[in-house]
Enzyme design. Structure first.
Site, PDB file in Angstrom:
ATOM      1  N   ARG A  52      14.191 -55.879 -41.814  1.00  0.00           N
ATOM      2  CA  ARG A  52      12.726 -55.960 -41.857  1.00  0.00           C
ATOM      3  C   ARG A  52      12.108 -55.117 -40.738  1.00  0.00           C
ATOM      4  O   ARG A  52      10.929 -54.783 -40.780  1.00  0.00           O
ATOM      5  CB  ARG A  52      12.229 -57.410 -41.803  1.00  0.00           C
ATOM      6  CG  ARG A  52      10.729 -57.504 -42.003  1.00  0.00           C
ATOM      7  CD  ARG A  52      10.163 -58.861 -42.433  1.00  0.00           C
ATOM      8  NE  ARG A  52      10.928 -60.013 -42.055  1.00  0.00           N
ATOM      9  CZ  ARG A  52      11.034 -60.495 -40.819  1.00  0.00           C
ATOM     10  NH1 ARG A  52      10.407 -59.910 -39.824  1.00  0.00           N
ATOM     11  NH2 ARG A  52      11.760 -61.565 -40.589  1.00  0.00           N
ATOM     12  N   TYR A 104     -11.754 -43.604 -48.251  1.00  0.00           N
ATOM     13  CA  TYR A 104     -10.947 -44.208 -49.306  1.00  0.00           C
ATOM     14  C   TYR A 104     -11.468 -45.626 -49.584  1.00  0.00           C
ATOM     15  O   TYR A 104     -11.530 -46.457 -48.682  1.00  0.00           O
ATOM     16  CB  TYR A 104      -9.483 -44.218 -48.873  1.00  0.00           C
ATOM     17  CG  TYR A 104      -8.590 -44.806 -49.922  1.00  0.00           C
ATOM     18  CD1 TYR A 104      -8.357 -44.120 -51.105  1.00  0.00           C
ATOM     19  CD2 TYR A 104      -8.021 -46.052 -49.754  1.00  0.00           C
ATOM     20  CE1 TYR A 104      -7.567 -44.671 -52.090  1.00  0.00           C
ATOM     21  CE2 TYR A 104      -7.223 -46.610 -50.734  1.00  0.00           C
ATOM     22  CZ  TYR A 104      -7.002 -45.912 -51.899  1.00  0.00           C
ATOM     23  OH  TYR A 104      -6.228 -46.462 -52.880  1.00  0.00           O
ATOM     24  N   ASP A 177      -7.170 -40.402 -41.085  1.00  0.00           N
ATOM     25  CA  ASP A 177      -6.523 -40.437 -42.403  1.00  0.00           C
ATOM     26  C   ASP A 177      -6.453 -38.988 -42.876  1.00  0.00           C
ATOM     27  O   ASP A 177      -7.461 -38.407 -43.277  1.00  0.00           O
ATOM     28  CB  ASP A 177      -7.334 -41.312 -43.365  1.00  0.00           C
ATOM     29  CG  ASP A 177      -6.682 -41.422 -44.747  1.00  0.00           C
ATOM     30  OD1 ASP A 177      -5.827 -40.576 -45.080  1.00  0.00           O
ATOM     31  OD2 ASP A 177      -7.044 -42.355 -45.497  1.00  0.00           O
ATOM     32  N   LYS A 202       0.788 -39.866 -51.973  1.00  0.00           N
ATOM     33  CA  LYS A 202       0.081 -38.703 -52.481  1.00  0.00           C
ATOM     34  C   LYS A 202       0.915 -37.439 -52.227  1.00  0.00           C
ATOM     35  O   LYS A 202       1.992 -37.322 -52.769  1.00  0.00           O
ATOM     36  CB  LYS A 202      -1.315 -38.647 -51.851  1.00  0.00           C
ATOM     37  CG  LYS A 202      -2.042 -40.008 -51.852  1.00  0.00           C
ATOM     38  CD  LYS A 202      -2.406 -40.501 -53.230  1.00  0.00           C
ATOM     39  CE  LYS A 202      -2.901 -41.930 -53.290  1.00  0.00           C
ATOM     40  NZ  LYS A 202      -3.946 -42.308 -52.368  1.00  0.00           N
TER      41      LYS A 202
HETATM   42  C1  LIG Z   1      -4.413 -43.441 -51.714  1.00  0.00           C
HETATM   43  C2  LIG Z   1      -5.086 -43.349 -50.401  1.00  0.00           C
HETATM   44  C3  LIG Z   1      -4.985 -44.373 -49.451  1.00  0.00           C
HETATM   45  C4  LIG Z   1      -4.234 -45.655 -49.745  1.00  0.00           C
HETATM   46  O1  LIG Z   1      -2.858 -45.404 -49.899  1.00  0.00           O
HETATM   47  P1  LIG Z   1      -1.882 -46.298 -50.840  1.00  0.00           P
HETATM   48  O2  LIG Z   1      -0.584 -45.584 -50.683  1.00  0.00           O
HETATM   49  O3  LIG Z   1      -2.441 -46.266 -52.218  1.00  0.00           O
HETATM   50  O4  LIG Z   1      -1.870 -47.669 -50.269  1.00  0.00           O
HETATM   51  C5  LIG Z   1      -5.612 -44.202 -48.229  1.00  0.00           C
HETATM   52  N1  LIG Z   1      -6.303 -43.076 -47.943  1.00  0.00           N
HETATM   53  C6  LIG Z   1      -6.431 -42.066 -48.832  1.00  0.00           C
HETATM   54  C7  LIG Z   1      -7.221 -40.870 -48.463  1.00  0.00           C
HETATM   55  C8  LIG Z   1      -5.832 -42.173 -50.086  1.00  0.00           C
HETATM   56  O5  LIG Z   1      -5.979 -41.181 -50.967  1.00  0.00           O
END
Ligand SMILES: *Cc1c(COP(=O)(O)O)cnc(C)c1O
Length: 384
Positions: A52, A104, A177, A202
């Site tokens: 974990r 997001y 982000d 992504k």
């Molecule tokens: C998809 C996304 C997230 C969230 O990520 P997950 O892997 O779906 O939890 C956060 N920030 C951006 C810019 C995203 O495109």
């Protein structure tokens, strides 16, 4: 391999050039074990106790991502959301955070609900305006400034260096982000960011077949140790098979992103001249508000994400998405297949997303095919 000053593209292609020391395999094994043998003297000489906390299958993906972002350490998480929320859970109730209005949507919802109920003082600002960030930050009280650039789904751009300066003067950290920019185009740590976050679901993975997240720290310090502890205690670790798939996907990150940037740039320019399109939102267009800042902090392209606003409004936008054949109607982004999405209807009430907007994630198909498919859908939607 890192000592020899190879470029990030070469490091990614070979996943740091690691070779399995036992078998000499060029692709690492997947470690399935949940627990590790304790030594006779009661110690753990392997440095591993229980899965974990971590797993050897993470090591290569984390080392590669740290090298690409230029930070000492990376952590992979079970999702982008668990990576992002760890940064806020590392604070204490009562702490003040400054976050963007355009970001997001799922993280925005979590900040407005869970994080606020838990006791964080969350302030939403127009993060494309440096003066708005500066006005919201409270010296000694603000602990984290969070930005997303380019930001979903309008691709508004925040000046990372300016935001870092404002945050640091107030004694706060800057979290970025950087999912959409990827380390191919922007390395936020070079501009002063303290934490870089990715939805590895992504571009990093790139094949729409796992959910994963990642953080990269600018320093391996007490704050970083806290983020690692949060992952271990909440158990928001990545599965070992997903970690392996992430590493496999990251090997082609550079050619995928490079291709997507060139296609997106060409699509943005052609769609800007389309009679059924009122506006194209893309950092690579000189007419776009965030273009000048993007040129400063993005190298090699402006990303694979753009949005178009449709002249016929919401109805025509939804009808256009209904009439594509090559583009796939789905949420998410950054995969090899191009996706189209009517964003306002998925974000729901309170969204800053205009109802006539279609979000496009450009994959690695032929860009002429992608344009022709959109063009016929736009023309048929107009006649509907
Ligand atoms: C998809 C996304 C997230 C969230 O990520 P997950 O892997 O779906 O939890 C956060 N920030 C951006 C810019 C995203 O495109």
């Amino acid at each position: 391999m890192t000592d020899r000053k190879f470029t990030a593209a070469s490091l990614a292609a070979q996943a740091m050039g690691w070779i399995d020391p036992v078998t000499k395999a060029v692709v690492p094994p997947i470690h399935m074990a949940s627990t590790y043998l304790r030594d006779e003297d009661n110690g753990y000489s392997s440095g591993r106790i229980y899965a974990r906390a971590d797993n050897p299958t993470f090591d290569q993906a984390e080392a590669t991502l740290a090298a690409l972002e230029g930070g000492p350490k990376a952590l992979v998480f079970s999702s982008g959301m668990s990576a992002a929320t760890a940064c806020f859970l590392a604070l204490a109730p009562g702490d003040h955070v400054v976050v963007p209005k355009v970001m997001y949507w799922s993280l925005r919802n979590w900040l407005a609900t869970f994080a606020t109920h838990w006791g964080l003082k969350v302030e939403f600002v127009d993060a494309d305006r440096t003066d708005a960030i500066a006005a919201a930050v409270r010296p000694g009280v603000t602990k984290l400034v969070w930005i997303e650039t380019p930001a979903n789904p309008t691709w508004s751009v925040t000046d990372i260096a300016a935001a870092a300066d404002i945050a640091h003067r107030a004694g706060a950290l800057l979290g970025v982000d950087s999912t959409v920019a990827t380390p191919v185009l922007t390395r936020p740590i070079e501009f002063g960011a303290d934490i870089v976050m990715h939805s590895a679901t992504k571009y990093l993975n790139g094949h729409s077949d796992i959910i994963a997240g990642a953080l990269v720290g600018a320093r391996d310090d007490a704050h970083w140790a806290k983020l690692r502890t949060i992952r271990a205690q909440l158990g928001t670790i990545l599965g070992q098979t997903e970690a392996w798939l992430l590493m496999r996907g990251m090997r082609t990150l550079f050619p995928r992103v490079d291709w997507a940037c060139r296609s997106a740039q060409s699509l943005a320019e052609r769609l800007a001249a389309h009679p059924m399109v009122s506006e194209v939102l893309y950092p690579g267009l000189p007419s776009f508000a965030g273009h000048a800042v993007s040129r400063k902090q993005m190298t090699g392209g402006f990303g694979g994400m753009l949005s178009v606003r449709i002249k016929g409004g919401e109805r025509a936008a939804i009808a256009t998405a209904a009439r594509v054949a090559l583009w796939k109607r789905a949420t998410s982004l950054g995969g090899v297949e191009s996706l189209i999405e009517h964003r306002a209807s998925i974000e729901g009430p309170g969204t800053p997303c205009p109802p006539d907007l279609l979000r496009l994630s450009v994959g690695v198909e032929d860009s002429g095919d992608l344009f022709d498919d959109l063009d016929q859908a736009l023309r048929r939607a107009d006649n509907a």
